[in-house]
Design a protein around this motif. Structure first.
Motif, short mmCIF file in Angstrom:
data_model
loop_
_atom_site.label_atom_id
_atom_site.label_comp_id
_atom_site.label_asym_id
_atom_site.label_seq_id
_atom_site.Cartn_x
_atom_site.Cartn_y
_atom_site.Cartn_z
N ALA A 339 -87.19 -28.37 44.02
CA ALA A 339 -86.08 -29.17 44.72
C ALA A 339 -85.33 -28.49 45.72
CB ALA A 339 -85.06 -29.89 43.81
N ARG A 340 -84.95 -27.30 45.48
CA ARG A 340 -84.15 -26.45 46.75
C ARG A 340 -84.84 -26.23 47.83
NH1 ARG A 340 -81.88 -20.31 45.98
NH2 ARG A 340 -84.16 -20.04 45.98
N ASP A 341 -86.21 -25.98 47.82
CA ASP A 341 -87.18 -25.66 48.97
C ASP A 341 -87.37 -26.98 49.69
OD1 ASP A 341 -87.23 -23.06 47.98
OD2 ASP A 341 -89.25 -23.15 47.28
N SER A 342 -87.77 -27.91 48.83
CA SER A 342 -87.85 -29.18 49.65
C SER A 342 -86.50 -30.18 50.27
CB SER A 342 -88.33 -30.22 48.46
OG SER A 342 -89.53 -30.02 47.67
N LEU A 343 -85.49 -29.55 49.63
CA LEU A 343 -84.19 -30.13 50.45
C LEU A 343 -83.88 -29.33 51.49
CD1 LEU A 343 -82.37 -31.71 47.18
CD2 LEU A 343 -83.72 -32.99 48.70
N LEU A 344 -84.22 -28.17 51.47
CA LEU A 344 -83.86 -27.53 52.30
C LEU A 344 -84.67 -27.65 53.92
CD1 LEU A 344 -82.04 -24.93 53.65
CD2 LEU A 344 -83.77 -23.39 52.42
N HIS A 345 -85.96 -28.10 53.62
CA HIS A 345 -86.78 -28.90 54.51
C HIS A 345 -85.76 -29.94 55.27
CE1 HIS A 345 -89.99 -25.98 54.84
NE2 HIS A 345 -90.18 -26.15 53.57
N VAL A 346 -85.61 -31.01 54.21
CA VAL A 346 -84.95 -32.15 54.59
C VAL A 346 -83.52 -31.62 55.46
CG1 VAL A 346 -83.64 -34.27 53.73
CG2 VAL A 346 -85.71 -33.44 52.81
N ALA A 350 -86.41 -32.58 58.09
CA ALA A 350 -87.73 -33.34 57.57
C ALA A 350 -87.38 -34.66 57.13
CB ALA A 350 -88.14 -32.59 56.45
N ASP A 351 -87.99 -35.78 57.46
CA ASP A 351 -87.93 -37.08 56.76
C ASP A 351 -88.76 -37.35 55.97
OD1 ASP A 351 -85.45 -37.83 57.87
OD2 ASP A 351 -86.13 -39.52 59.18
N ALA A 352 -89.72 -36.38 55.65
CA ALA A 352 -90.65 -36.54 54.61
C ALA A 352 -90.94 -35.06 53.98
CB ALA A 352 -92.06 -36.95 55.53
N VAL A 353 -91.26 -35.32 52.59
CA VAL A 353 -91.38 -34.07 51.81
C VAL A 353 -92.80 -34.34 51.14
CG1 VAL A 353 -90.63 -32.88 49.71
CG2 VAL A 353 -88.91 -33.54 51.41
N CYS A 354 -93.74 -33.65 51.54
CA CYS A 354 -95.17 -33.62 51.00
C CYS A 354 -95.66 -32.27 50.58
CB CYS A 354 -95.96 -34.39 51.79
SG CYS A 354 -95.68 -35.95 52.07
N LEU A 382 -93.44 -29.14 35.29
CA LEU A 382 -93.59 -29.28 36.79
C LEU A 382 -93.72 -30.68 37.01
CD1 LEU A 382 -94.03 -28.10 39.53
CD2 LEU A 382 -96.46 -27.77 39.01
N PHE A 383 -94.40 -31.65 36.59
CA PHE A 383 -94.32 -33.08 36.88
C PHE A 383 -93.06 -33.73 36.56
CE2 PHE A 383 -95.08 -37.50 36.18
CZ PHE A 383 -95.72 -37.99 37.58
N ARG A 384 -92.31 -33.32 35.69
CA ARG A 384 -90.90 -33.88 35.67
C ARG A 384 -90.08 -33.56 36.70
NH1 ARG A 384 -92.58 -33.44 29.87
NH2 ARG A 384 -92.23 -31.14 29.75
N SER A 385 -90.12 -32.17 36.92
CA SER A 385 -89.46 -31.67 38.31
C SER A 385 -89.70 -32.63 39.52
CB SER A 385 -89.65 -30.16 38.46
OG SER A 385 -89.16 -29.50 37.58
N VAL A 386 -91.15 -33.11 39.37
CA VAL A 386 -91.54 -33.66 40.68
C VAL A 386 -91.17 -34.97 40.68
CG1 VAL A 386 -93.68 -34.99 41.55
CG2 VAL A 386 -93.81 -32.38 41.15
N ALA A 387 -90.89 -35.80 39.49
CA ALA A 387 -90.49 -37.07 39.49
C ALA A 387 -88.88 -36.91 39.75
CB ALA A 387 -90.77 -37.69 38.15
N ALA A 388 -88.27 -35.96 39.19
CA ALA A 388 -86.65 -35.84 39.52
C ALA A 388 -86.52 -36.00 41.05
CB ALA A 388 -86.17 -34.83 38.65
N LEU A 389 -87.42 -35.06 41.79
CA LEU A 389 -87.12 -34.86 43.31
C LEU A 389 -87.50 -36.12 43.87
CD1 LEU A 389 -86.87 -33.41 45.91
CD2 LEU A 389 -89.25 -32.76 45.73
N GLY A 390 -88.37 -37.04 43.23
CA GLY A 390 -88.50 -38.33 43.79
C GLY A 390 -87.21 -39.14 43.75
#
Length: 680
Positions: A339-346, A350-354, A382-390
């Motif tokens: 989540a931290r890595d993804s949100l740092l891009h946002v 970044a308007d998209a996280v892929c 890992l998948f639970r973290s993916v869903a939480a980031l969503g």
């Protein structure tokens, strides 16, 4: 380049069109059909609303020159649309199929030593091959005609990571294209001979056909030839991007076109600042590299992408959910890092996280590369973290479309200087251009000072302080612009090996730092590079490494901020600052590293009135980045540590994060908070 990212359609659950995109590369051709419906179900559960499809599908789509198979892709496109998931459709030209390379081995790249790069991996094609271009554009046309009206299609994804493995090709095709590029740049052989300094080593050219790429040579190849070949190679890939883009725009004029850049680590062959104007929105791939500054490097790269995009929103096309597969040791991400890595891009626009990719491959070279759905499946942390980031990204929907708010400090990043400063036959082979820029960025992060990473084509005058580390290539026009910047009240900081050469890699004569010598009010007769491991003591600053300069002060208004205590230049200036009207121009003649720069920076930032903006005690522990739209400012606060960090006095609407009973925002280890405040 426009500022519009793909407009995501309303999903069956009624999602608003203004939302952050979330998804991955999706490779259904690796899986049997019964997996596809399960994939769509899990995508919806994770909050996925866009996927990139077809990127490496050429061999499945075109099984022979006149044999096509689109049935499976038709079915996938329909399934995704029914699930409310948009498609960024790849043109599939990244890796030619075996039938094509068997029929036309002349499309295969050639190394500087004359070896053929054979099939068996990916990107085994010459950017300048007319044969490859013909087959690639036929595929692009066929895809565009077939899917131009498909409701799932929201963007085109040209090729993939252009130049990742084939940026430098030394084939006969490349030689012909290089000569054409040189004719366009110089017009005459006299102009080329002057630019390349061919009077040296008897290299004078009398016919264009005599000119070759810088292939394996007996000694150091001509340095300007090397620099021009780097420029040409970036342009050759850009021309391929244009060729696919123009065909797509002809057939699907309403569908935006992008390609995924690789602004990260040591990827330096492509001048992305030059490419940005060729796409409808900027996209980037980024993977965290091992090292003590790994998350600083992530922030630096995301920041640079924002600079390349002109501060407008951009698309994070790929990053990793956990471990990659191509480092010497591939370490999984710790809890919270996804989540931290993804949100740092946002935070940096970044308007998209892929991710690469949706479902972890069971076979192939990347089967140990992590994915949103790992080998362990849905029942995994890992998948639970993916869903939480969503869910978090859905909460951050108001941020979509906002731009990054300019920082008070700009760090100049220049591809020509990167390429030229690290070439052979220089004072030292130990110079690392990107590392020096990253050191300055890390030092500012440690002080809680916001900085933008920008290029020489950016609006430099908007920054109170402009840091230009190792700005090696300085044409006369840029020297004048930097002088005007200081004269108009800006505070310039530059370093060793800056201002040394012009755009032709010719040394500015009269003493170093060449084009910047008069502005800085100093003169250097000779460089003093240090051996690996050597250090030099400074009075008034940290020890230096890598480089020293024998500085003579030539202007009366130069202030010496630090002197060499030892070494060959003991007692001479090491760090200087010259007042230039209401502005100033400072020079740092040695590598101080991130920690040493953090000690120096307050003295350089002080005259500009620049200081940290974080709550007390948070500097160095938290990164602050700000996005804004017409109504709101969005403060992203990222915990850089493995400890709790309290942030008192943060007024505003807390979109992401938690407050304690006293109203203090508390960042858990590797956590992110987002605060919305009204503008004004």
């Amino acid at each position: 380049m426009t500022s519009a990212l793909p407009l995501l359609p309303h999903g069956p659950d009624g999602d608003p069109a203004r939302r952050l995109a979330y998804g991955a590369d999706y490779n259904p051709e690796q899986w049997p059909r019964e997996v596809w419906r399960e994939d769509v179900r899990l995508m919806r559960e994770a909050g996925v609303n866009i996927v990139s499809v077809g990127i490496f599908s050429w061999a499945r789509l075109q099984k022979a020159e006149d044999e096509w198979d689109f049935g499976w892709l038709d079915e996938v496109m329909d399934l995704l649309h029914a699930g409310g998931i948009a498609v960024d459709l790849g043109t599939a030209t990244a890796s030619p199929p075996p039938w094509l390379t068997a029929a036309h081995p002349e499309i295969l790249p050639v190394t500087a030593s004359g070896e053929t790069v054979w099939p068996g991996a990916r990107q085994h094609w010459r950017p300048t091959s007319p044969v490859f271009r013909r087959y690639a554009l036929r595929l692009v046309r066929t895809l565009a005609e077939r899917y131009k009206d498909h409701p799932a299609l929201v963007a085109w994804h040209v090729n993939n990571e252009l130049g990742c493995h084939n940026v430098y090709d030394f084939s006969d095709d490349a030689a012909r294209a290089f000569r054409d590029w040189l004719r366009a740049r110089y017009t005459t052989l006299d102009a080329l001979n002057h630019a390349w300094g061919t009077a040296f080593w008897s290299q004078h050219y009398t016919e264009w056909e005599q000119i070759l790429p810088p292939r394996l040579a007996a000694s150091h190849p001509n340095p300007t030839q090397q620099l021009d070949f780097k420029r040409f190679s970036s342009d050759a890939l850009k021309e391929h991007l244009r060729a696919e883009r123009d065909l797509l725009r002809e057939i699907t004029p309403g569908v935006p076109v992008t390609t995924n850049f690789m602004v990260m680590g040591g990827t330096k062959g492509m001048d992305y600042a030059d490419w940005a104007g060729e796409v409808d929105f900027v996209s980037n791939d980024h993977y965290v590299l091992p090292g003590p500054q790994d998350r600083d490097e992530l922030s630096f790269s995301a920041n640079l992408v924002s600079g390349i995009a002109g501060g407008r929103p951009w698309f994070l096309m790929e990053h990793s959910a956990s471990a990659v597969n191509w480092q010497p040791v591939n370490v999984a991400k710790r809890p919270g890092e996804l989540a931290r890595d993804s949100l740092l891009h946002v935070a940096h626009g970044a308007d998209a996280v892929c991710f690469f990719q949706w479902r972890q491959s069971a076979a192939g070279a990347e089967k140990y590369h992590s994915a949103m759905v790992p080998h362990a499946g849905q029942d995994s942390d890992l998948f639970r973290s993916v869903a939480a980031l969503g869910r978090t990204l859905r909460t951050l929907a108001p941020v979509a479309g906002s731009e990054r708010e300019p920082a008070p400090v700009g760090i100049v990043f220049d591809w020509d200087s990167w390429w030229a400063s690290e070439q052979d036959s220089h004072p030292t082979s130990l110079l690392d251009y990107r590392r020096e820029a990253l050191d300055w960025y890390s030092a500012l992060l440690s002080l809680g000072v916001r900085a933008d990473v920008v290029t020489t084509t950016s609006d430099l005058g908007r920054y109170r302080v402009l840091i230009a580390p190792v700005l090696h290539v300085v044409p006369a026009a840029l020297a004048k612009e930097l002088t005007r910047y200081a004269e108009n009240g800006g505070h310039l900081v530059t370093t060793y090996f800056s201002g040394i050469v012009d755009e032709n890699d010719h040394a500015w004569l009269g003493g170093y730092p060449g084009a910047l010598r008069d502005l800085l009010g100093i003169r250097v007769e000779e460089f003093g590079p240090l051996l690996d491991g050597d250090r030099v003591e400074l009075e008034g600053a940290a020890d230096g490494t890598l480089w020293t300069d024998r500085i003579d002060v030539t202007a009366p208004d130069v202030e010496v901020l630090a002197r060499y205590r030892g070494g060959a230049y003991a007692g001479r200036p090491a760090i200087t600052r010259r007042a230039v009207g209401p502005g100033s121009a400072a020079y740092v003649s040695t590598r101080l590293g991130a920690d040493g720069l953090a000690g120096l920076l307050p003295r350089l930032l002080g005259p500009a009135g620049v200081a940290g903006e974080l709550p007390e005690g948070a500097a160095g522990r938290v990164e602050l980045t700000v996005r804004r739209d017409a109504d709101s400012r969005y403060l992203f606060l990222v915990n850089r540590t493995d400890e709790d960090v309290p942030l008192a006095g943060l007024a505003g609407d807390l979109l992401v994060g938690t407050r304690d009973d006293a109203g203090t925002v508390v960042l858990s280890p590797r956590d992110v908070a987002v605060v919305r405040r009204p503008v004004g």
